[in-house]
Design a protein around this motif. Structure first.
Motif, PDB file in Angstrom:
ATOM      1  N   ALA A  84       0.830  -1.206   0.000  1.00 33.06           N
ATOM      2  CA  ALA A  84       0.000   0.000   0.000  1.00 33.06           C
ATOM      3  C   ALA A  84       0.866   1.258   0.000  1.00 33.06           C
ATOM      4  O   ALA A  84       0.545   2.241  -0.684  1.00 33.06           O
ATOM      5  CB  ALA A  84      -0.937   0.004   1.213  1.00 33.06           C
ATOM      6  N   TRP A  85       1.975   1.239   0.736  1.00 30.94           N
ATOM      7  CA  TRP A  85       2.878   2.395   0.770  1.00 30.94           C
ATOM      8  C   TRP A  85       3.471   2.638  -0.617  1.00 30.94           C
ATOM      9  O   TRP A  85       3.510   3.778  -1.087  1.00 30.94           O
ATOM     10  CB  TRP A  85       3.987   2.164   1.801  1.00 30.94           C
ATOM     11  CG  TRP A  85       4.916   3.313   1.915  1.00 30.94           C
ATOM     12  CD1 TRP A  85       4.745   4.434   2.668  1.00 30.94           C
ATOM     13  CD2 TRP A  85       6.155   3.480   1.231  1.00 30.94           C
ATOM     14  NE1 TRP A  85       5.813   5.286   2.498  1.00 30.94           N
ATOM     15  CE2 TRP A  85       6.691   4.717   1.618  1.00 30.94           C
ATOM     16  CE3 TRP A  85       6.871   2.698   0.335  1.00 30.94           C
ATOM     17  CZ2 TRP A  85       7.909   5.188   1.142  1.00 30.94           C
ATOM     18  CZ3 TRP A  85       8.077   3.160  -0.148  1.00 30.94           C
ATOM     19  CH2 TRP A  85       8.576   4.393   0.263  1.00 30.94           C
ATOM     20  N   ILE A 103       3.332   5.784  -5.931  1.00 33.20           N
ATOM     21  CA  ILE A 103       3.030   5.826  -7.370  1.00 33.20           C
ATOM     22  C   ILE A 103       1.863   6.768  -7.634  1.00 33.20           C
ATOM     23  O   ILE A 103       1.897   7.577  -8.564  1.00 33.20           O
ATOM     24  CB  ILE A 103       2.746   4.403  -7.901  1.00 33.20           C
ATOM     25  CG1 ILE A 103       4.028   3.561  -7.818  1.00 33.20           C
ATOM     26  CG2 ILE A 103       2.216   4.456  -9.335  1.00 33.20           C
ATOM     27  CD1 ILE A 103       3.810   2.073  -8.051  1.00 33.20           C
ATOM     28  N   ALA A 104       0.812   6.689  -6.801  1.00 27.37           N
ATOM     29  CA  ALA A 104      -0.346   7.573  -6.969  1.00 27.37           C
ATOM     30  C   ALA A 104       0.055   9.029  -6.792  1.00 27.37           C
ATOM     31  O   ALA A 104      -0.405   9.899  -7.545  1.00 27.37           O
ATOM     32  CB  ALA A 104      -1.433   7.199  -5.963  1.00 27.37           C
ATOM     33  N   GLY A 132      -0.116  12.119  -9.614  1.00 27.25           N
ATOM     34  CA  GLY A 132      -1.060  13.185  -9.317  1.00 27.25           C
ATOM     35  C   GLY A 132      -2.446  12.696  -8.933  1.00 27.25           C
ATOM     36  O   GLY A 132      -3.434  13.414  -9.071  1.00 27.25           O
ATOM     37  N   GLN A 133      -2.533  11.487  -8.428  1.00 25.29           N
ATOM     38  CA  GLN A 133      -3.827  10.898  -8.052  1.00 25.29           C
ATOM     39  C   GLN A 133      -4.162  11.114  -6.593  1.00 25.29           C
ATOM     40  O   GLN A 133      -5.136  10.572  -6.100  1.00 25.29           O
ATOM     41  CB  GLN A 133      -3.833   9.411  -8.374  1.00 25.29           C
ATOM     42  CG  GLN A 133      -3.670   9.140  -9.856  1.00 25.29           C
ATOM     43  CD  GLN A 133      -3.541   7.663 -10.141  1.00 25.29           C
ATOM     44  OE1 GLN A 133      -3.604   6.815  -9.250  1.00 25.29           O
ATOM     45  NE2 GLN A 133      -3.344   7.317 -11.402  1.00 25.29           N
TER      46      GLN A 133
END
Length: 64
Positions: A51-52, A57-58, A62-63
């Protein structure tokens, strides 16, 4: 639910940081906290590391 615990060596293969830097990030609440497994032995929950990485990556994309 079974959870996998990753050793330092496994975490280091996935996250190219030193032990010192990971410790700093943990203390700042910016990296998953280690789990004490016994005297002198710790590990990290694999799903939390996943998850980290996904959050990094997100953030890049820009997510966030």
């Amino acid at each position: 639910m079974a959870r996998a615990i990753q050793s330092w060596e496994r975490v280091q293969l996935r996250v190219p940081y030193t032990r010192t830097h990971i410790t700093r990030l943990e203390k700042a609440g910016l990296f998953p906290r280690r789990v004490r497994l016994g005297a002198g032995r710790v590990g990290w929950v694999e799903e939390e590391i996943d998850a980290w990485i996904e959050s990094r990556i997100a953030e890049r994309d820009g997510q966030v």
